[in-house]
Scaffold this active site. Structure first.
Site, PDB file in Angstrom:
ATOM      1  N   SER A  86       2.063  -3.322  -6.198  1.00 35.26           N
ATOM      2  CA  SER A  86       2.026  -4.020  -4.915  1.00 35.26           C
ATOM      3  C   SER A  86       2.602  -5.410  -5.089  1.00 35.26           C
ATOM      4  CB  SER A  86       0.584  -4.130  -4.408  1.00 35.26           C
ATOM      5  OG  SER A  86       0.517  -4.988  -3.290  1.00 35.26           O
ATOM      6  N   TYR A  92      -8.263  -6.241  -5.405  1.00 31.66           N
ATOM      7  CA  TYR A  92      -7.020  -5.501  -5.218  1.00 31.66           C
ATOM      8  C   TYR A  92      -5.859  -6.159  -5.960  1.00 31.66           C
ATOM      9  CZ  TYR A  92      -3.046  -3.264  -2.951  1.00 31.66           C
ATOM     10  OH  TYR A  92      -1.872  -2.580  -2.719  1.00 31.66           O
TER      11      TYR A  92
END
Length: 242
Positions: free
Chosen positions: A128, A141
């Site tokens: 990501s 995350y």
């Protein structure tokens, strides 16, 4: 291409990739926990074979991936999860849940599948863009995706002498059931269909690092080059204060 294995193939980007590769006539090993979705996919696409397992279960993952119907040339490790912290409050149990899927789960599937790797194979790992800049409430995350990025880039170094390519994928915001849960604005949100196109295009060209959408990820990459103090000031001004 002799075939592709895709983890996280029951939702979001993984599901779209499975559909798109199967539609193109590529033999697909679609992996996930949702047996119902996988069975529906296999009924729709003649070239798709479902593999049902929980990648957080090392033993189960090893058993399923030990004896595959065929050995794919392309391995796409896409399964992941996202949870956000309450502002300024670290939740260790939340951190563990995210890391168990995004980092340990990834490690489980790599450990179980590496016995099949051969020269000419291609491994793709979905990270990501959040791994490159500290973002609000992303303690779990972002940290997990930073670990994923480091792991993948290390594999690039270690597997290159064996003629095995490794691509690291850095998406921005993609509209999926996962991001549908977000309660904040997601700049430059793109469709899952576009995400699949970007990934498949980049993998076909054997790109080592695949960023999309370009404008958004380029902006965050530039911010990531700045001193940490400046990075924090920018993200606080534009993402926290608005």
């Amino acid at each position: 291409m002799s075939g592709v294995l895709i983890t996280g193939a029951t939702s979001g980007i993984g599901l779209q990739l499975a559909k798109d590769y199967a539609s193109a006539g590529v033999a697909v090993l679609a992996c996930g926990r949702n047996q119902e979705v996988l069975e529906q996919l296999s009924s729709q696409y003649a070239t798709l074979t479902p593999l049902v397992f929980d990648l957080t279960d090392s033993e189960q993952t090893g058993t399923v991936l030990k004896s595959l119907p065929f050995i794919p040339q392309l391995w796409i490790f896409n399964a992941g999860d996202c949870e956000y912290m309450d502002e300024g409050k670290v939740d260790a149990s939340l951190m563990k849940r995210v890391f168990d899927i995004n980092v340990i789960g990834l490690s489980n599937v790599i450990q179980a599948s590496q016995q099949h790797y051969k020269a000419g194979h291609h491994i793709a790992i979905v990270g990501s863009i959040a791994s490159e800049v500290a973002l609000p409430r992303a303690e779990a995350y972002g940290a997990s995706k930073a670990a994923v990025s480091y792991l993948a880039r290390t594999l690039q170094v270690d597997l290159k002498p064996k003629n095995i390519d490794v691509s690291v994928i850095y998406p921005g915001f993609v509209k999926t059931p996962l991001t549908d849960k977000n309660t904040f604005e997601m700049p430059m949100l793109i469709s899952v269909e576009r995400a699949s196109r970007e990934i498949r295009h980049g993998l076909a060209k054997k790109q080592a690092h695949i960023y999309f959408p370009k404008k958004f990820t380029s902006l965050l990459r530039v911010i990531g080059l700045l001193p940490y103090r400046w990075q924090n000031a920018i993200t606080t001004k534009f993402l926290v204060q608005g």
